[in-house]
Write an enzyme that holds these catalytic residues in place. Sequence first.
Site, PDB file in Angstrom:
ATOM      1  N   SER A 179      30.792  27.511  30.489  1.00  0.00           N
ATOM      2  CA  SER A 179      29.556  28.277  30.380  1.00  0.00           C
ATOM      3  C   SER A 179      28.561  27.913  31.484  1.00  0.00           C
ATOM      4  O   SER A 179      28.924  27.972  32.649  1.00  0.00           O
ATOM      5  CB  SER A 179      28.983  28.076  28.979  1.00  0.00           C
ATOM      6  OG  SER A 179      28.206  29.183  28.641  1.00  0.00           O
ATOM      7  N   LYS A 206      29.247  27.576  35.600  1.00  0.00           N
ATOM      8  CA  LYS A 206      28.480  28.042  36.762  1.00  0.00           C
ATOM      9  C   LYS A 206      28.317  26.840  37.709  1.00  0.00           C
ATOM     10  O   LYS A 206      28.456  26.956  38.920  1.00  0.00           O
ATOM     11  CB  LYS A 206      27.096  28.564  36.348  1.00  0.00           C
ATOM     12  CG  LYS A 206      27.093  29.606  35.200  1.00  0.00           C
ATOM     13  CD  LYS A 206      25.685  30.086  34.867  1.00  0.00           C
ATOM     14  CE  LYS A 206      25.423  30.566  33.440  1.00  0.00           C
ATOM     15  NZ  LYS A 206      26.182  31.616  32.883  1.00  0.00           N
ATOM     16  N   TRP A 255      29.499  38.751  26.148  1.00  0.00           N
ATOM     17  CA  TRP A 255      28.252  38.351  26.821  1.00  0.00           C
ATOM     18  C   TRP A 255      28.552  37.889  28.251  1.00  0.00           C
ATOM     19  O   TRP A 255      27.769  38.098  29.173  1.00  0.00           O
ATOM     20  CB  TRP A 255      27.626  37.224  25.991  1.00  0.00           C
ATOM     21  CG  TRP A 255      26.280  36.707  26.408  1.00  0.00           C
ATOM     22  CD1 TRP A 255      25.991  35.437  26.835  1.00  0.00           C
ATOM     23  CD2 TRP A 255      25.036  37.415  26.404  1.00  0.00           C
ATOM     24  NE1 TRP A 255      24.647  35.312  27.091  1.00  0.00           N
ATOM     25  CE2 TRP A 255      24.040  36.520  26.830  1.00  0.00           C
ATOM     26  CE3 TRP A 255      24.668  38.721  26.070  1.00  0.00           C
ATOM     27  CZ2 TRP A 255      22.693  36.867  26.939  1.00  0.00           C
ATOM     28  CZ3 TRP A 255      23.318  39.082  26.190  1.00  0.00           C
ATOM     29  CH2 TRP A 255      22.354  38.160  26.617  1.00  0.00           C
ATOM     30  N   HIS A 270      33.601  32.151  22.693  1.00  0.00           N
ATOM     31  CA  HIS A 270      33.021  31.385  23.798  1.00  0.00           C
ATOM     32  C   HIS A 270      33.177  29.893  23.513  1.00  0.00           C
ATOM     33  O   HIS A 270      32.456  29.337  22.677  1.00  0.00           O
ATOM     34  CB  HIS A 270      31.533  31.776  23.865  1.00  0.00           C
ATOM     35  CG  HIS A 270      30.781  31.200  25.010  1.00  0.00           C
ATOM     36  ND1 HIS A 270      31.008  31.560  26.315  1.00  0.00           N
ATOM     37  CD2 HIS A 270      29.772  30.285  25.034  1.00  0.00           C
ATOM     38  CE1 HIS A 270      30.162  30.914  27.097  1.00  0.00           C
ATOM     39  NE2 HIS A 270      29.409  30.124  26.346  1.00  0.00           N
TER      40      HIS A 270
HETATM   41  C1  GTR Z   1      23.819  31.305  27.095  1.00  0.00           C
HETATM   42  C2  GTR Z   1      23.636  31.914  28.456  1.00  0.00           C
HETATM   43  C3  GTR Z   1      24.933  31.986  29.175  1.00  0.00           C
HETATM   44  C4  GTR Z   1      25.717  30.713  29.078  1.00  0.00           C
HETATM   45  C5  GTR Z   1      25.555  30.005  27.745  1.00  0.00           C
HETATM   46  C6  GTR Z   1      25.996  28.538  27.698  1.00  0.00           C
HETATM   47  O1  GTR Z   1      22.704  31.307  26.328  1.00  0.00           O
HETATM   48  O2  GTR Z   1      23.099  33.176  28.288  1.00  0.00           O
HETATM   49  O3  GTR Z   1      24.728  32.359  30.525  1.00  0.00           O
HETATM   50  O4  GTR Z   1      25.400  29.875  30.121  1.00  0.00           O
HETATM   51  O5  GTR Z   1      24.262  30.011  27.303  1.00  0.00           O
HETATM   52  O6  GTR Z   1      25.852  27.799  28.656  1.00  0.00           O
HETATM   53  O7  GTR Z   1      26.474  28.136  26.638  1.00  0.00           O
END
Ligand code: GTR
Length: 406
Positions: free
Chosen positions: A244, A248, A335, A385
């Site tokens: 996540s 990045k 998402w 996720h």
């Molecule tokens: C969310 C965000 C995502 C992702 C995620 C995470 O809220 O919108 O871009 O980075 O967090 O890191 O779990």
Amino acid sequence: MKTREELISAANYDESRVPSYTLPSPLDKADGSKVANAFEWVNFQRPRILELYKNELYGKLPPRPDRTSFELLSCREDALGGIAVRKEYRIHFEMNNGVSHAIDMLLYIPANAAGPVPAFLGLNFKGNHAATPEKDVLITGQRMPGLDISDESRGVQTARWNFEETIRRGYASATICYHDIFPDGPEHWDKSIYRLFCGNAAPASMNESYSAISAWAWGLSRALDCLETEPMVNAAKVAVHGHSRLGKSSLWAGANDPRFRLVISNDSGCAGAALFKRCYGENVAIIKSRFPHWFRDSFAKYMENEASMTFDQHFLISLIAPRPVCIASATEDLWADPKGEFLSGVHAAEVYRLFGVEGLGTDVMPPPDTPLTGQVSYHLRTGKHDQTPQDWAHYLDLADTYLRTE
Ligand code: GTR
């Protein structure tokens, strides 16, 4: 400008509403001609694109501190039921201005290794103690106000780390809590590693040039510096990975630091592997308004304005070429836009080809749970996720291919 809530509720999940867009090519030069070969890419175009990313998105990376040292805090020869050696390192940063900062790294190494082994390195969300089933690991993450660092938080992310299986497959695995590098909030610049460079109190105005993601990427490189001193690890064979927002960060770390031999993005989504111009799921306006500190301020100009971008995230994947890169998605993680994540791998192919390397080799998205394995690889897991043992099985297979050979 819409409110944050309005932006989130307007997020698009309908493929037929993806705007039509033309993707720029990472091979297009400023003078209108195309990069012709790997030499031109490495020496001219790649540095230009890296600079573009620093200017437009993640900001600069801070320099190395004046002094870095590595303190072995603990070593257990009988970790994880006897299959691993466990070490905890404190990485100390000191500056001539008197400011210091330290981060703790947890490292597992196969106990039966005949020589230095390849390793995985990634940041964790909830502290080193939360990543492992072992109850005597140092608590980390204290710099983040409100993070649960009670004994109840021990081991809560064990499944995400999968240390035992990684060790059994012959790899070392290291982790640091990301809050120790930059506590994840827009008001925490003064608790982050940026203090080192500002005589203690890093002002939030640093966001004009820097970002939290650049700090996390920098921290991954400093952890690799530490692994380079560890005799039981082959630091020339390190995979950087992240889930996540930390995916990045692993992509950005891999783009900046060519020592990372394999780069893994797990469900990294918007501002990770996903193409911005598809505006599917999370988009620039949402992410920049919710997490302003992740990106430099100038990124705000693309809020509700992705069409004006002269780059997209296949450029970021291209910065890793020709090293192996793995992009992973999950079916229920809309998402993060699985298709957009896949497409950035597809469109990075023209840069890999400059090096004689076939990219993904297809532009057809594979069905779930049938990973494409190659120097650019893609994997769509059934489910939510997360970073699961199934994801790890794929990463370990890739490591067998790319970290075991010369
Ligand atoms: C969310 C965000 C995502 C992702 C995620 C995470 O809220 O919108 O871009 O980075 O967090 O890191 O779990």
